[in-house]
Scaffold this motif. Structure first.
Motif, PDB file in Angstrom:
ATOM      1  N   ASP B  35      62.767 -18.213 -40.957  1.00 15.00           N
ATOM      2  CA  ASP B  35      62.195 -17.731 -39.705  1.00 15.00           C
ATOM      3  C   ASP B  35      63.296 -17.319 -38.744  1.00 15.00           C
ATOM      4  OD1 ASP B  35      59.090 -18.499 -39.714  1.00 15.00           O
ATOM      5  OD2 ASP B  35      60.203 -20.072 -40.740  1.00 15.00           O
ATOM      6  N   GLY B  36      62.993 -16.360 -37.905  1.00 14.36           N
ATOM      7  CA  GLY B  36      63.975 -15.949 -36.916  1.00 14.36           C
ATOM      8  C   GLY B  36      63.589 -14.637 -36.263  1.00 14.36           C
ATOM      9  N   GLU B  37      64.461 -14.183 -35.382  1.00 19.27           N
ATOM     10  CA  GLU B  37      64.218 -12.919 -34.695  1.00 19.27           C
ATOM     11  C   GLU B  37      65.369 -11.961 -34.958  1.00 19.27           C
ATOM     12  OE1 GLU B  37      63.432 -13.490 -30.514  1.00 19.27           O
ATOM     13  OE2 GLU B  37      61.293 -13.332 -30.936  1.00 19.27           O
ATOM     14  N   ALA B  38      65.037 -10.786 -35.501  1.00 17.41           N
ATOM     15  CA  ALA B  38      66.069  -9.787 -35.789  1.00 17.41           C
ATOM     16  C   ALA B  38      66.345  -8.979 -34.526  1.00 17.41           C
ATOM     17  CB  ALA B  38      65.593  -8.872 -36.900  1.00 17.41           C
ATOM     18  N   PRO B  39      67.628  -8.624 -34.299  1.00 16.36           N
ATOM     19  CA  PRO B  39      67.940  -7.845 -33.097  1.00 16.36           C
ATOM     20  C   PRO B  39      67.381  -6.416 -33.149  1.00 16.36           C
ATOM     21  CG  PRO B  39      69.918  -8.180 -34.437  1.00 16.36           C
ATOM     22  CD  PRO B  39      68.835  -8.996 -35.059  1.00 16.36           C
ATOM     23  N   THR B  40      67.262  -5.846 -34.343  1.00 18.17           N
ATOM     24  CA  THR B  40      66.744  -4.476 -34.475  1.00 18.17           C
ATOM     25  C   THR B  40      65.886  -4.363 -35.731  1.00 18.17           C
ATOM     26  OG1 THR B  40      68.594  -3.746 -35.847  1.00 18.17           O
ATOM     27  CG2 THR B  40      68.865  -3.475 -33.474  1.00 18.17           C
ATOM     28  N   GLY B  41      65.115  -3.269 -35.781  1.00 19.97           N
ATOM     29  CA  GLY B  41      64.313  -2.996 -36.967  1.00 19.97           C
ATOM     30  C   GLY B  41      65.185  -2.760 -38.189  1.00 19.97           C
ATOM     31  N   LYS B  76      59.339  -0.373 -25.764  1.00 21.10           N
ATOM     32  CA  LYS B  76      58.754   0.832 -26.360  1.00 21.10           C
ATOM     33  C   LYS B  76      58.787   0.669 -27.870  1.00 21.10           C
ATOM     34  CE  LYS B  76      58.449   3.250 -22.471  1.00 21.10           C
ATOM     35  NZ  LYS B  76      57.145   3.629 -21.909  1.00 21.10           N
ATOM     36  N   ALA B  77      57.710   1.082 -28.528  1.00 21.03           N
ATOM     37  CA  ALA B  77      57.667   0.966 -29.985  1.00 21.03           C
ATOM     38  C   ALA B  77      57.129   2.254 -30.578  1.00 21.03           C
ATOM     39  CB  ALA B  77      56.791  -0.210 -30.395  1.00 21.03           C
ATOM     40  N   LEU B 110      54.613  -1.938 -25.402  1.00 21.16           N
ATOM     41  CA  LEU B 110      54.091  -3.280 -25.689  1.00 21.16           C
ATOM     42  C   LEU B 110      53.694  -3.970 -24.385  1.00 21.16           C
ATOM     43  CD1 LEU B 110      53.715  -5.793 -27.558  1.00 21.16           C
ATOM     44  CD2 LEU B 110      56.140  -6.254 -27.232  1.00 21.16           C
ATOM     45  N   ILE B 111      52.461  -4.439 -24.339  1.00 21.82           N
ATOM     46  CA  ILE B 111      52.011  -5.195 -23.161  1.00 21.82           C
ATOM     47  C   ILE B 111      52.195  -6.692 -23.428  1.00 21.82           C
ATOM     48  CG2 ILE B 111      50.049  -5.745 -21.655  1.00 21.82           C
ATOM     49  CD1 ILE B 111      48.956  -2.929 -22.318  1.00 21.82           C
ATOM     50  N   SER B 112      51.675  -7.160 -24.569  1.00 19.78           N
ATOM     51  CA  SER B 112      51.894  -8.557 -24.947  1.00 19.78           C
ATOM     52  C   SER B 112      51.653  -8.710 -26.448  1.00 19.78           C
ATOM     53  CB  SER B 112      50.973  -9.484 -24.157  1.00 19.78           C
ATOM     54  OG  SER B 112      49.631  -9.243 -24.519  1.00 19.78           O
ATOM     55  N   LYS B 113      52.172  -9.807 -26.980  1.00 21.31           N
ATOM     56  CA  LYS B 113      51.977 -10.101 -28.397  1.00 21.31           C
ATOM     57  C   LYS B 113      50.908 -11.180 -28.516  1.00 21.31           C
ATOM     58  CE  LYS B 113      56.598  -9.262 -30.278  1.00 21.31           C
ATOM     59  NZ  LYS B 113      57.788  -9.901 -30.874  1.00 21.31           N
ATOM     60  N   THR B 114      49.825 -10.884 -29.217  1.00 21.03           N
ATOM     61  CA  THR B 114      48.826 -11.920 -29.479  1.00 21.03           C
ATOM     62  C   THR B 114      49.393 -12.877 -30.524  1.00 21.03           C
ATOM     63  OG1 THR B 114      47.082 -10.337 -29.033  1.00 21.03           O
ATOM     64  CG2 THR B 114      46.441 -12.341 -30.220  1.00 21.03           C
ATOM     65  N   ASN B 115      49.972 -12.302 -31.570  1.00 26.28           N
ATOM     66  CA  ASN B 115      50.662 -13.067 -32.606  1.00 26.28           C
ATOM     67  C   ASN B 115      51.579 -12.089 -33.338  1.00 26.28           C
ATOM     68  OD1 ASN B 115      48.891 -11.632 -34.373  1.00 26.28           O
ATOM     69  ND2 ASN B 115      47.357 -13.257 -34.139  1.00 26.28           N
ATOM     70  N   ASP B 116      52.076 -12.475 -34.515  1.00 26.45           N
ATOM     71  CA  ASP B 116      52.983 -11.574 -35.220  1.00 26.45           C
ATOM     72  C   ASP B 116      52.240 -10.394 -35.867  1.00 26.45           C
ATOM     73  OD1 ASP B 116      55.270 -12.954 -34.546  1.00 26.45           O
ATOM     74  OD2 ASP B 116      55.095 -14.317 -36.252  1.00 26.45           O
ATOM     75  N   TYR B 135      52.907  -1.706 -38.137  1.00 23.34           N
ATOM     76  CA  TYR B 135      53.137  -0.267 -38.010  1.00 23.34           C
ATOM     77  C   TYR B 135      53.805   0.107 -36.692  1.00 23.34           C
ATOM     78  CZ  TYR B 135      50.030  -0.214 -42.034  1.00 23.34           C
ATOM     79  OH  TYR B 135      49.477  -0.443 -43.258  1.00 23.34           O
ATOM     80  N   LEU B 136      54.334  -0.876 -36.000  1.00 24.03           N
ATOM     81  CA  LEU B 136      55.027  -0.604 -34.742  1.00 24.03           C
ATOM     82  C   LEU B 136      56.486  -1.037 -34.863  1.00 24.03           C
ATOM     83  CD1 LEU B 136      52.254  -1.915 -32.320  1.00 24.03           C
ATOM     84  CD2 LEU B 136      52.890   0.481 -32.683  1.00 24.03           C
ATOM     85  N   SER B 137      57.404  -0.109 -34.607  1.00 21.68           N
ATOM     86  CA  SER B 137      58.837  -0.445 -34.684  1.00 21.68           C
ATOM     87  C   SER B 137      59.439  -0.418 -33.296  1.00 21.68           C
ATOM     88  CB  SER B 137      59.564   0.573 -35.576  1.00 21.68           C
ATOM     89  OG  SER B 137      58.972   0.576 -36.839  1.00 21.68           O
ATOM     90  N   PRO B 138      59.799  -1.598 -32.784  1.00 19.31           N
ATOM     91  CA  PRO B 138      60.402  -1.633 -31.446  1.00 19.31           C
ATOM     92  C   PRO B 138      61.659  -0.769 -31.395  1.00 19.31           C
ATOM     93  CG  PRO B 138      59.834  -3.823 -32.195  1.00 19.31           C
ATOM     94  CD  PRO B 138      59.651  -2.915 -33.365  1.00 19.31           C
TER      95      PRO B 138
END
Lengths: 160, 139
Positions: B35-41, B76-77, B110-116, B135-138
Protein backbone atom coordinates in the motif's frame (compact mmCIF):
# COMPACT_ATOMS: atom_id res chain seq x y z
CA UNK A 1 67.97 22.06 29.94
CA UNK A 2 67.96 19.94 33.05
CA UNK A 3 64.90 21.68 34.32
CA UNK A 4 63.08 20.98 31.05
CA UNK A 5 64.02 17.30 31.21
CA UNK A 6 62.83 16.95 34.78
CA UNK A 7 59.64 18.71 33.88
CA UNK A 8 59.05 16.37 30.94
CA UNK A 9 59.68 13.27 33.03
CA UNK A 10 57.36 14.55 35.73
CA UNK A 11 54.70 15.27 33.16
CA UNK A 12 55.10 11.83 31.62
CA UNK A 13 55.00 10.05 34.96
CA UNK A 14 52.00 11.96 36.16
CA UNK A 15 50.16 11.16 32.94
CA UNK A 16 50.95 7.50 33.38
CA UNK A 17 49.95 7.67 37.00
CA UNK A 18 46.59 9.24 36.34
CA UNK A 19 45.82 7.03 33.36
CA UNK A 20 46.89 4.05 35.34
CA UNK A 21 44.51 4.55 38.21
CA UNK A 22 41.53 5.31 36.00
CA UNK A 23 39.96 2.56 33.83
CA UNK A 24 40.32 3.27 30.13
CA UNK A 25 37.23 3.96 28.04
CA UNK A 26 37.81 0.77 26.08
CA UNK A 27 37.88 -1.27 29.28
CA UNK A 28 34.74 0.37 30.57
CA UNK A 29 33.06 -0.39 27.27
CA UNK A 30 33.97 -4.07 27.38
CA UNK A 31 32.91 -4.32 31.04
CA UNK A 32 29.48 -2.89 30.23
CA UNK A 33 29.19 -5.10 27.16
CA UNK A 34 30.02 -8.15 29.24
CA UNK A 35 27.20 -7.31 31.65
CA UNK A 36 24.78 -6.73 28.77
CA UNK A 37 25.73 -9.97 27.03
CA UNK A 38 24.75 -11.92 30.13
CA UNK A 39 21.21 -10.51 30.00
CA UNK A 40 18.92 -11.44 27.11
CA UNK A 41 17.01 -8.15 27.46
CA UNK A 42 20.18 -6.11 27.04
CA UNK A 43 22.31 -8.21 24.71
CA UNK A 44 21.29 -6.24 21.63
CA UNK A 45 22.41 -2.85 22.95
CA UNK A 46 25.51 -1.03 21.76
CA UNK A 47 27.82 0.90 24.05
CA UNK A 48 30.17 3.80 23.40
CA UNK A 49 32.38 5.31 26.09
CA UNK A 50 34.09 8.68 25.84
CA UNK A 51 35.92 10.13 28.86
CA UNK A 52 33.95 7.89 31.18
CA UNK A 53 30.57 8.85 29.73
CA UNK A 54 28.76 5.75 28.51
CA UNK A 55 26.27 6.19 25.68
CA UNK A 56 23.79 3.38 25.14
CA UNK A 57 21.92 2.83 21.88
CA UNK A 58 19.51 0.20 20.68
CA UNK A 59 16.09 -1.15 21.56
CA UNK A 60 14.75 -1.54 25.11
CA UNK A 61 11.47 -3.39 25.12
CA UNK A 62 10.08 -1.34 28.02
CA UNK A 63 10.89 1.26 30.72
CA UNK A 64 12.05 -1.38 33.20
CA UNK A 65 14.57 -2.66 30.67
CA UNK A 66 15.80 0.86 30.06
CA UNK A 67 16.24 1.45 33.78
CA UNK A 68 18.08 -1.84 34.04
CA UNK A 69 20.41 -0.97 31.16
CA UNK A 70 21.23 2.34 32.83
CA UNK A 71 21.83 0.78 36.25
CA UNK A 72 24.02 -1.94 34.80
CA UNK A 73 26.15 0.63 32.99
CA UNK A 74 26.42 2.86 36.08
CA UNK A 75 27.58 -0.05 38.20
CA UNK A 76 30.73 -0.43 36.11
CA UNK A 77 33.83 1.11 37.67
CA UNK A 78 34.98 4.28 35.95
CA UNK A 79 31.60 5.27 34.50
CA UNK A 80 30.98 8.92 35.28
CA UNK A 81 27.57 9.15 33.73
CA UNK A 82 25.27 7.31 31.35
CA UNK A 83 23.42 8.69 28.34
CA UNK A 84 20.75 6.09 27.70
CA UNK A 85 19.33 6.51 24.21
CA UNK A 86 17.68 3.12 24.00
CA UNK A 87 14.14 3.31 22.68
CA UNK A 88 11.17 0.95 22.57
CA UNK A 89 10.92 -1.12 19.37
CA UNK A 90 8.63 0.23 16.63
CA UNK A 91 5.06 -1.09 16.93
CA UNK A 92 4.28 -4.08 14.71
CA UNK A 93 2.62 -3.23 11.41
CA UNK A 94 -1.16 -3.06 11.78
CA UNK A 95 -2.96 -6.01 10.17
CA UNK A 96 -4.21 -5.46 6.64
CA UNK A 97 -7.89 -4.63 6.71
CA UNK A 98 -9.79 -6.69 4.14
CA UNK A 99 -13.07 -5.34 2.77
CA UNK A 100 -16.31 -7.15 3.62
CA UNK A 101 -17.71 -9.50 1.00
CA UNK A 102 -20.63 -7.13 0.40
CA UNK A 103 -18.33 -4.19 -0.31
CA UNK A 104 -16.10 -6.41 -2.45
CA UNK A 105 -19.02 -7.78 -4.44
CA UNK A 106 -20.20 -4.26 -5.25
CA UNK A 107 -16.68 -3.12 -6.08
CA UNK A 108 -16.03 -6.16 -8.27
CA UNK A 109 -19.31 -5.54 -10.11
CA UNK A 110 -18.18 -1.97 -10.87
CA UNK A 111 -14.68 -3.07 -11.87
CA UNK A 112 -15.81 -5.82 -14.25
CA UNK A 113 -18.68 -3.89 -15.84
CA UNK A 114 -16.63 -3.03 -18.91
CA UNK A 115 -15.34 -6.61 -19.26
CA UNK A 116 -18.42 -8.71 -20.07
CA UNK A 117 -16.38 -11.90 -20.74
CA UNK A 118 -14.98 -11.86 -17.20
CA UNK A 119 -16.84 -13.65 -14.43
CA UNK A 120 -15.99 -12.85 -10.84
CA UNK A 121 -16.99 -14.31 -7.51
CA UNK A 122 -16.24 -13.20 -3.96
CA UNK A 123 -15.85 -15.54 -1.02
CA UNK A 124 -14.34 -14.69 2.38
CA UNK A 125 -12.41 -11.77 0.95
CA UNK A 126 -11.01 -13.74 -1.98
CA UNK A 127 -11.91 -12.53 -5.48
CA UNK A 128 -11.84 -15.31 -8.08
CA UNK A 129 -11.81 -14.44 -11.76
CA UNK A 130 -12.86 -16.85 -14.49
CA UNK A 131 -13.75 -16.46 -18.16
CA UNK A 132 -11.44 -14.76 -20.61
CA UNK A 133 -9.85 -11.40 -21.28
CA UNK A 134 -7.48 -9.76 -23.73
CA UNK A 135 -3.97 -9.35 -22.41
CA UNK A 136 -4.16 -5.63 -23.22
CA UNK A 137 -7.12 -5.20 -20.83
CA UNK A 138 -5.85 -7.45 -18.05
CA UNK A 139 -3.68 -4.85 -16.34
CA UNK A 140 -6.51 -2.29 -16.21
CA UNK A 141 -8.84 -4.83 -14.66
CA UNK A 142 -6.19 -5.87 -12.13
CA UNK A 143 -5.39 -2.26 -11.21
CA UNK A 144 -9.05 -1.70 -10.53
CA UNK A 145 -9.53 -4.87 -8.48
CA UNK A 146 -6.38 -4.23 -6.45
CA UNK A 147 -7.87 -1.03 -5.03
CA UNK A 148 -10.80 -2.93 -3.50
CA UNK A 149 -8.76 -4.23 -0.54
CA UNK A 150 -9.37 -7.93 -1.14
CA UNK A 151 -7.60 -10.67 0.80
CA UNK A 152 -6.41 -12.26 -2.42
CA UNK A 153 -7.13 -12.19 -6.14
CA UNK A 154 -7.26 -15.58 -7.79
CA UNK A 155 -6.78 -15.01 -11.48
CA UNK A 156 -8.04 -18.06 -13.39
CA UNK A 157 -8.75 -16.08 -16.54
CA UNK A 158 -7.87 -17.41 -19.95
CA UNK A 159 -5.67 -14.71 -21.44
CA UNK A 160 -6.21 -14.14 -25.14
CA UNK B 1 7.49 -14.31 5.20
CA UNK B 2 10.85 -13.66 3.65
CA UNK B 3 10.10 -15.57 0.47
CA UNK B 4 7.42 -13.24 -0.88
CA UNK B 5 9.47 -10.20 0.06
CA UNK B 6 12.37 -11.75 -1.87
CA UNK B 7 10.26 -12.62 -4.88
CA UNK B 8 8.94 -9.06 -5.09
CA UNK B 9 12.09 -7.31 -3.87
CA UNK B 10 12.46 -5.44 -7.16
CA UNK B 11 8.90 -4.14 -6.83
CA UNK B 12 9.43 -2.94 -3.26
CA UNK B 13 12.81 -1.43 -4.18
CA UNK B 14 11.20 0.41 -7.10
CA UNK B 15 8.45 1.76 -4.83
CA UNK B 16 11.11 3.06 -2.46
CA UNK B 17 13.38 4.55 -5.10
CA UNK B 18 10.49 6.22 -6.96
CA UNK B 19 9.31 8.00 -3.83
CA UNK B 20 6.09 6.17 -2.99
CA UNK B 21 4.92 7.70 0.32
CA UNK B 22 3.31 5.92 3.26
CA UNK B 23 4.61 2.69 1.79
CA UNK B 24 3.44 -0.34 3.75
CA UNK B 25 4.45 -3.86 2.84
CA UNK B 26 2.64 -6.47 4.90
CA UNK B 27 2.37 -10.18 4.43
CA UNK B 28 -0.92 -11.66 5.50
CA UNK B 29 -2.29 -15.14 4.69
CA UNK B 30 0.48 -15.73 2.13
CA UNK B 31 -0.36 -12.57 0.23
CA UNK B 32 1.94 -9.56 0.09
CA UNK B 33 -0.10 -6.38 0.53
CA UNK B 34 1.65 -3.30 -0.85
CA UNK B 35 0.00 0.00 0.00
CA UNK B 36 1.10 3.55 -0.58
CA UNK B 37 0.74 6.72 -2.57
CA UNK B 38 2.60 7.25 -5.84
CA UNK B 39 3.80 10.79 -6.60
CA UNK B 40 2.73 10.53 -10.27
CA UNK B 41 0.76 8.32 -12.62
CA UNK B 42 4.03 7.40 -14.35
CA UNK B 43 5.35 5.90 -11.10
CA UNK B 44 2.19 3.84 -10.69
CA UNK B 45 2.53 2.57 -14.27
CA UNK B 46 6.16 1.67 -13.62
CA UNK B 47 5.23 -0.33 -10.53
CA UNK B 48 2.61 -2.26 -12.50
CA UNK B 49 5.15 -2.96 -15.23
CA UNK B 50 7.59 -4.37 -12.67
CA UNK B 51 4.82 -6.39 -11.02
CA UNK B 52 3.78 -7.84 -14.38
CA UNK B 53 7.39 -8.74 -15.10
CA UNK B 54 7.81 -10.58 -11.78
CA UNK B 55 4.43 -12.31 -12.05
CA UNK B 56 3.49 -12.56 -15.74
CA UNK B 57 -0.26 -12.02 -16.30
CA UNK B 58 -0.76 -11.73 -12.51
CA UNK B 59 -1.40 -15.45 -12.17
CA UNK B 60 0.25 -16.15 -8.82
CA UNK B 61 -2.35 -14.41 -6.65
CA UNK B 62 0.24 -13.57 -3.99
CA UNK B 63 0.17 -9.75 -4.22
CA UNK B 64 -2.46 -7.10 -3.64
CA UNK B 65 -0.94 -3.79 -4.71
CA UNK B 66 -3.02 -0.77 -3.81
CA UNK B 67 -0.71 2.09 -4.73
CA UNK B 68 -2.67 5.07 -5.99
CA UNK B 69 -1.66 8.47 -7.20
CA UNK B 70 -1.77 11.11 -4.50
CA UNK B 71 -4.46 13.63 -5.42
CA UNK B 72 -6.37 16.11 -3.30
CA UNK B 73 -9.39 18.30 -3.92
CA UNK B 74 -8.86 20.66 -6.83
CA UNK B 75 -6.50 18.29 -8.64
CA UNK B 76 -6.98 18.22 -12.40
CA UNK B 77 -7.33 14.76 -13.89
CA UNK B 78 -7.37 13.56 -17.46
CA UNK B 79 -10.03 11.12 -18.66
CA UNK B 80 -8.00 8.11 -19.76
CA UNK B 81 -10.65 5.77 -21.07
CA UNK B 82 -9.68 3.56 -24.04
CA UNK B 83 -11.78 5.58 -26.47
CA UNK B 84 -15.25 6.12 -25.01
CA UNK B 85 -16.53 8.97 -22.86
CA UNK B 86 -16.60 8.44 -19.12
CA UNK B 87 -19.94 8.11 -17.36
CA UNK B 88 -20.68 10.59 -14.61
CA UNK B 89 -23.10 9.05 -12.16
CA UNK B 90 -25.44 10.32 -9.49
CA UNK B 91 -23.79 8.20 -6.81
CA UNK B 92 -20.68 6.04 -6.35
CA UNK B 93 -21.65 2.80 -8.12
CA UNK B 94 -22.41 1.41 -11.57
CA UNK B 95 -25.94 0.82 -10.30
CA UNK B 96 -26.39 4.59 -10.05
CA UNK B 97 -28.01 6.54 -12.90
CA UNK B 98 -25.75 8.27 -15.41
CA UNK B 99 -26.13 12.04 -15.10
CA UNK B 100 -23.48 13.15 -17.59
CA UNK B 101 -20.37 12.29 -19.56
CA UNK B 102 -16.76 13.41 -19.36
CA UNK B 103 -15.23 13.39 -22.83
CA UNK B 104 -12.37 11.00 -23.63
CA UNK B 105 -9.04 12.80 -22.99
CA UNK B 106 -10.75 15.85 -21.48
CA UNK B 107 -9.71 17.29 -18.13
CA UNK B 108 -11.90 17.25 -15.03
CA UNK B 109 -11.47 18.61 -11.51
CA UNK B 110 -11.46 16.38 -8.45
CA UNK B 111 -13.90 17.55 -5.79
CA UNK B 112 -13.48 14.67 -3.33
CA UNK B 113 -12.64 10.99 -3.16
CA UNK B 114 -15.41 8.70 -1.95
CA UNK B 115 -12.94 5.81 -2.00
CA UNK B 116 -10.23 4.46 -4.29
CA UNK B 117 -12.87 3.50 -6.87
CA UNK B 118 -15.16 6.50 -7.03
CA UNK B 119 -14.30 10.17 -7.21
CA UNK B 120 -16.68 13.10 -7.17
CA UNK B 121 -15.63 15.29 -10.10
CA UNK B 122 -16.66 18.33 -12.08
CA UNK B 123 -16.17 18.74 -15.81
CA UNK B 124 -15.12 21.99 -17.45
CA UNK B 125 -18.71 22.19 -18.71
CA UNK B 126 -19.88 22.25 -15.10
CA UNK B 127 -21.29 18.72 -14.94
CA UNK B 128 -20.82 17.21 -11.51
CA UNK B 129 -21.03 13.63 -10.29
CA UNK B 130 -19.20 10.41 -9.57
CA UNK B 131 -16.75 8.83 -12.00
CA UNK B 132 -14.72 5.63 -11.88
CA UNK B 133 -11.23 6.57 -10.67
CA UNK B 134 -9.49 3.92 -12.77
CA UNK B 135 -10.12 6.10 -15.82
CA UNK B 136 -8.89 9.33 -14.25
CA UNK B 137 -5.18 10.21 -14.29
CA UNK B 138 -4.23 13.03 -11.95
CA UNK B 139 -2.12 15.62 -13.76
Amino acid sequence: MKVTKTFLITALLSTLFFVGCKPKDADIKSDIEAKYKADADLSGLTVQVTDGVATINGECKDDATKTKSEEQAKSVKGVKSVVDNCTPPPPPAPPVVVSTDDALTKGVMDATKDFPTVKASVNDGVVTLTGDINRSSLQNLMKSLNTLKPKKIQNQLTIK
Amino acid sequence: MEQLQDKYKQLIDTANSEGVSNLQVTEQDNVLHIDGEAPTGAVKDKLWAVYNQLDPDFKAGDVVMNVNVAAGAGTKAKVTTDKTNLNIRKGPGTDQPVVGKAAHESTVTLISKTNDQWWLIKTDAGEEGYAYAQYLSPQ
